[in-house]
Design an enzyme around this catalytic site. Structure first.
Site, PDB file in Angstrom:
ATOM      1  N   LYS A  77       0.854  -1.189   0.000  1.00  0.00           N
ATOM      2  CA  LYS A  77       0.000   0.000   0.000  1.00  0.00           C
ATOM      3  C   LYS A  77       0.889   1.238   0.000  1.00  0.00           C
ATOM      4  CE  LYS A  77      -4.238   1.080   2.564  1.00  0.00           C
ATOM      5  NZ  LYS A  77      -4.872   0.886   3.878  1.00  0.00           N
TER       6      LYS A  77
HETATM    7  C1  E4P Z   1      -8.129   1.979   3.944  1.00  0.00           C
HETATM    8  O1  E4P Z   1      -7.449   1.074   3.519  1.00  0.00           O
HETATM    9  C2  E4P Z   1      -7.939   2.630   5.232  1.00  0.00           C
HETATM   10  O2  E4P Z   1      -7.251   1.749   6.084  1.00  0.00           O
HETATM   11  C3  E4P Z   1      -9.205   2.961   5.952  1.00  0.00           C
HETATM   12  O3  E4P Z   1     -10.358   2.549   5.247  1.00  0.00           O
HETATM   13  C4  E4P Z   1      -9.263   4.333   6.520  1.00  0.00           C
HETATM   14  O4  E4P Z   1     -10.486   4.511   7.165  1.00  0.00           O
HETATM   15  P1  E4P Z   1     -10.753   5.614   8.282  1.00  0.00           P
HETATM   16  O5  E4P Z   1     -11.130   6.868   7.603  1.00  0.00           O
HETATM   17  O6  E4P Z   1     -11.894   5.051   9.073  1.00  0.00           O
HETATM   18  O7  E4P Z   1      -9.490   5.745   9.079  1.00  0.00           O
END
Ligand code: E4P
Length: 217
Positions: A83
């Site tokens: 990622k």
């Molecule tokens: C995506 O891969 C992120 O880890 C995640 O969905 C972020 O979400 P949040 O806005 O609840 O932190």
């Protein structure tokens, strides 16, 4: 539609995987911090539980650093997806890694323009954050609609991975738009089971069954 779970909590992942619902996992530095675990150990354990892709996020902000971290993360398990953030260095790393056949998830996407860059760089996944857009008064799902439409126009193979999901409505709307993946927090996945008529209906069935004095076994 594929379901990923958005957590680094290994026990939650184990429990949800046992339900047969998980196609993958996404983590991020905040989720690793919340788990209190060593990142490599947690990712290894998660990869052993789930057959599908497990996103592990780089924390370097420069290209060379991202590539070095990616190499280390890829050595953890075969199902690691790298990622990277949607920055110039992240897109460059995405292009380099994708060219070598590595699965890359480009994260922190908040615009269609950004999503186009990730697809052009060969990302396996683009992660638009719908909840965080909603939080600032923009319609997160509108972004998903537009990305799906543009990716369809060009047959981009990049999968739309709807992230920052806050409720089951986000999941249903994503499915209606044809998004390939929803990464769902465990609490939202559990909310999806709930309906008051299911609960009251089951209670009534069980009460009637008790009156019969029978037992199936
Ligand atoms: C995506 O891969 C992120 O880890 C995640 O969905 C972020 O979400 P949040 O806005 O609840 O932190």
């Amino acid at each position: 539609m594929k379901f990923f779970v958005d957590t680094a909590d290994v026990e939650e992942i184990r429990a949800l995987n046992a339900l047969g619902l998980l196609d993958g996992v996404t983590t991020n530095p905040s989720l690793i911090a919340k788990s209190g675990r060593d990142m490599s150990e947690a990712i290894k354990e998660i990869c052993d539980i789930v057959d599908g892709p497990v996103s592990a996020e780089v924390t370097a902000t420069d290209y060379d650093g991202m590539m070095a971290e990616a190499e280390k993360l890829l050595a953890i398990a075969d199902n690691v997806t790298i990622k990277v953030p949607l920055t110039e260095a992240g897109i460059q790393a995405c292009h380099a890694l994708s060219s070598k056949g590595v699965s890359v998830n480009v994260t922190l996407c908040f615009s269609v323009a950004q999503a186009i860059l990730a697809a052009k760089a060969g990302a396996a996944y683009i992660s638009p954050f719908v909840g965080r857009l909603d939080d600032i008064g923009q319609d997160g799902m509108e972004l998903i609609q537009e990305i799906c439409e543009i990716y369809d126009n060009y047959d981009f193979p990049t999968e739309v991975l709807v992230a920052s999901i806050r409720n089951p409505i986000h999941v249903v709307a994503s499915a209606r738009m044809g998004a390939g993946v929803a990464t769902v927090p465990p609490s939202v996945l559990r909310q999806m089971f709930k309906h008051p008529l299911t609960e009251s209906g089951l209670a009534a069935f069980l009460a009637d069954w008790k009156k019969t004095g029978q037992s199936i076994l």
